[in-house]
Design a protein around this motif. Sequence first.
Motif, PDB file in Angstrom:
ATOM      1  N   VAL A 102       7.710   4.191 -12.368  1.00 37.51           N
ATOM      2  CA  VAL A 102       7.400   3.529 -11.099  1.00 37.51           C
ATOM      3  C   VAL A 102       7.067   4.548 -10.015  1.00 37.51           C
ATOM      4  CG1 VAL A 102       8.279   1.965  -9.324  1.00 37.51           C
ATOM      5  CG2 VAL A 102       8.862   1.580 -11.741  1.00 37.51           C
ATOM      6  N   VAL A 103       7.701   5.699 -10.079  1.00 38.92           N
ATOM      7  CA  VAL A 103       7.476   6.742  -9.077  1.00 38.92           C
ATOM      8  C   VAL A 103       6.001   7.165  -9.099  1.00 38.92           C
ATOM      9  CG1 VAL A 103       8.075   9.078  -8.332  1.00 38.92           C
ATOM     10  CG2 VAL A 103       9.853   7.542  -9.218  1.00 38.92           C
ATOM     11  N   GLY A 104       5.377   7.154  -7.894  1.00 41.60           N
ATOM     12  CA  GLY A 104       3.982   7.569  -7.771  1.00 41.60           C
ATOM     13  C   GLY A 104       2.992   6.426  -7.814  1.00 41.60           C
ATOM     14  N   THR A 105       3.474   5.209  -8.069  1.00 41.78           N
ATOM     15  CA  THR A 105       2.573   4.047  -8.053  1.00 41.78           C
ATOM     16  C   THR A 105       2.478   3.488  -6.635  1.00 41.78           C
ATOM     17  OG1 THR A 105       4.354   2.495  -8.567  1.00 41.78           O
ATOM     18  CG2 THR A 105       3.180   3.466 -10.448  1.00 41.78           C
ATOM     19  N   LYS A 106       1.462   2.612  -6.404  1.00 39.88           N
ATOM     20  CA  LYS A 106       1.227   2.042  -5.073  1.00 39.88           C
ATOM     21  C   LYS A 106       1.572   0.559  -5.086  1.00 39.88           C
ATOM     22  CE  LYS A 106      -2.443   3.283  -2.856  1.00 39.88           C
ATOM     23  NZ  LYS A 106      -3.862   3.392  -2.395  1.00 39.88           N
TER      24      LYS A 106
ATOM     25  N   GLY B 220       0.788  -1.220   0.000  1.00 38.99           N
ATOM     26  CA  GLY B 220       0.000   0.000   0.000  1.00 38.99           C
ATOM     27  C   GLY B 220       0.822   1.273   0.000  1.00 38.99           C
ATOM     28  N   HIS B 221       2.128   1.132   0.054  1.00 39.93           N
ATOM     29  CA  HIS B 221       3.004   2.313   0.076  1.00 39.93           C
ATOM     30  C   HIS B 221       3.022   2.980  -1.306  1.00 39.93           C
ATOM     31  CE1 HIS B 221       6.388   4.803   1.362  1.00 39.93           C
ATOM     32  NE2 HIS B 221       6.971   4.507   0.192  1.00 39.93           N
ATOM     33  N   VAL B 222       2.895   4.279  -1.327  1.00 43.90           N
ATOM     34  CA  VAL B 222       3.038   5.042  -2.574  1.00 43.90           C
ATOM     35  C   VAL B 222       4.526   5.333  -2.771  1.00 43.90           C
ATOM     36  CG1 VAL B 222       2.479   7.147  -3.819  1.00 43.90           C
ATOM     37  CG2 VAL B 222       0.749   6.045  -2.381  1.00 43.90           C
ATOM     38  N   ILE B 223       5.041   4.841  -3.848  1.00 44.47           N
ATOM     39  CA  ILE B 223       6.494   4.877  -4.065  1.00 44.47           C
ATOM     40  C   ILE B 223       6.960   6.284  -4.422  1.00 44.47           C
ATOM     41  CG2 ILE B 223       8.396   4.020  -5.506  1.00 44.47           C
ATOM     42  CD1 ILE B 223       6.809   1.416  -5.805  1.00 44.47           C
ATOM     43  N   GLY B 224       7.922   6.770  -3.670  1.00 44.34           N
ATOM     44  CA  GLY B 224       8.588   8.027  -3.975  1.00 44.34           C
ATOM     45  C   GLY B 224       9.938   7.764  -4.640  1.00 44.34           C
ATOM     46  N   GLU B 225      10.530   8.798  -5.129  1.00 42.51           N
ATOM     47  CA  GLU B 225      11.804   8.643  -5.853  1.00 42.51           C
ATOM     48  C   GLU B 225      12.890   8.102  -4.948  1.00 42.51           C
ATOM     49  OE1 GLU B 225      14.811  11.391  -8.567  1.00 42.51           O
ATOM     50  OE2 GLU B 225      12.703  11.943  -8.365  1.00 42.51           O
ATOM     51  N   SER B 226      12.853   8.411  -3.672  1.00 40.76           N
ATOM     52  CA  SER B 226      13.891   7.946  -2.748  1.00 40.76           C
ATOM     53  C   SER B 226      13.672   6.502  -2.297  1.00 40.76           C
ATOM     54  CB  SER B 226      13.940   8.863  -1.518  1.00 40.76           C
ATOM     55  OG  SER B 226      12.703   8.794  -0.807  1.00 40.76           O
ATOM     56  N   ASP B 227      12.522   5.906  -2.673  1.00 42.03           N
ATOM     57  CA  ASP B 227      12.224   4.536  -2.248  1.00 42.03           C
ATOM     58  C   ASP B 227      12.845   3.476  -3.157  1.00 42.03           C
ATOM     59  OD1 ASP B 227      10.634   5.409  -0.110  1.00 42.03           O
ATOM     60  OD2 ASP B 227       8.865   5.590  -1.424  1.00 42.03           O
ATOM     61  N   ILE B 228      13.234   3.875  -4.325  1.00 44.68           N
ATOM     62  CA  ILE B 228      13.720   2.890  -5.324  1.00 44.68           C
ATOM     63  C   ILE B 228      15.041   3.354  -5.915  1.00 44.68           C
ATOM     64  CG2 ILE B 228      11.420   1.990  -5.903  1.00 44.68           C
ATOM     65  CD1 ILE B 228      11.408   3.906  -8.312  1.00 44.68           C
ATOM     66  N   TRP B 229      15.701   2.401  -6.578  1.00 47.35           N
ATOM     67  CA  TRP B 229      16.954   2.706  -7.298  1.00 47.35           C
ATOM     68  C   TRP B 229      17.082   1.712  -8.446  1.00 47.35           C
ATOM     69  CZ3 TRP B 229      19.200   6.961  -7.721  1.00 47.35           C
ATOM     70  CH2 TRP B 229      20.507   7.070  -8.240  1.00 47.35           C
ATOM     71  N   ALA B 230      18.093   1.898  -9.269  1.00 45.11           N
ATOM     72  CA  ALA B 230      18.338   0.965 -10.372  1.00 45.11           C
ATOM     73  C   ALA B 230      19.704   0.323 -10.170  1.00 45.11           C
ATOM     74  CB  ALA B 230      18.278   1.692 -11.707  1.00 45.11           C
ATOM     75  N   ARG B 231      19.715  -1.024 -10.103  1.00 41.11           N
ATOM     76  CA  ARG B 231      20.966  -1.751  -9.896  1.00 41.11           C
ATOM     77  C   ARG B 231      21.042  -2.942 -10.834  1.00 41.11           C
ATOM     78  NH1 ARG B 231      19.601  -0.602  -4.273  1.00 41.11           N
ATOM     79  NH2 ARG B 231      21.120   0.897  -3.474  1.00 41.11           N
ATOM     80  N   ARG B 232      22.276  -3.342 -11.122  1.00 42.07           N
ATOM     81  CA  ARG B 232      22.497  -4.576 -11.887  1.00 42.07           C
ATOM     82  C   ARG B 232      22.049  -5.782 -11.083  1.00 42.07           C
ATOM     83  NH1 ARG B 232      28.566  -4.410 -14.507  1.00 42.07           N
ATOM     84  NH2 ARG B 232      28.173  -2.937 -16.192  1.00 42.07           N
TER      85      ARG B 232
END
Length: 342
Positions: A321-325, A295-307
């Motif tokens: 992805v930013v702004g989705t739940k 149920g968390h609304v994803i902010g830019e600081s919640d995710i990253w891009a990694r190999r």
Amino acid sequence: MRIGNREIGPNHPPLVIAEIGINHGGDLAVAKEMVRLAALSGCEMVKHQTHFVDDEMTEEAKQIFPPNADVSIWDVMERCALSAEDELQLMRYTEEIGMIFISTPFSRRAADFLAEANVPAFKIGSGEADNLPLIRHIASFGKPVIMSTGMQTIETMQRSVQILEDAGIDYALLECTNLYPSPPEIVSLRGVTDLKAAFPNAVVGFSDHSIGPEMALASVALGACILERHYTDTRYREGPDIINSMDPSELRLLIERSREIWIAANNPKQRTAAEESVYAFARASVVADKDLPAGHVIGESDIWARRPGSGEIAGYDFDKVVGTKLKRAVTRNTQLKWEDLE
């Protein structure tokens, strides 16, 4: 353009011309050995120089000393020229072993001689690039012409090129610097692109008088379709052109590397099939950068891009992805999937 059975142009590998010139010192046996070794190096065409000194120069030439010679230009050419019969023998030998023979006529008589010998094309040297009567005479035979443009500008080449255009013949223009050898600070690789822009009907190439193959190879990336360099069987010979001549091993290197550069220069910018296995791990996938609850609304600081790139959501879709739940809870570094998102 086509010379003999060789198509020449941007859609074909560069034609490398081994210029024997006068490096044989007037010795037919030496000239034949040079041709033989050129053929073994994979060369398709050799270029000679046809000198009938008495028709080529006046007596004043006996007082002119080239920068790289200790005798007059008259004496150099008289000493190094093959006789007419020897040159015909050299031409026949070259063709017998499967190579193309062309030559530079330095006089009207030399042009007539080569036309009668039925050469498939003429080479016009830089020194004759503004010799309008000779160019007109050579063009009258209706055969392809390769013209070096050393010591000329785009403007001074206009009338010479117009003669070739008016004759309706195929022609090539070679960027060239006429100092033996030519140091990098005066060589013009840009001249290749300048010639292409100024003379769109011409096949453009590079006649190289520098030390080593680097300048000629670089010109291929700029679109040079013909590479011409002085050539000798061994650099231990004496002669005014030996200092900037390639030997058989360098000739082979020039042929092989120029083809590789030509191939690479014409490859479009794209991801190739061979890169797919690398792409699978080298690109990034979007992951949770911290533990996140359902149920968390994803902010830019919640995710990253990694190999690695084995995740469903690629790094280039990060902003989607930013702004989705989140539909489910995820832990840090979990590769996210589209089904995880509302």
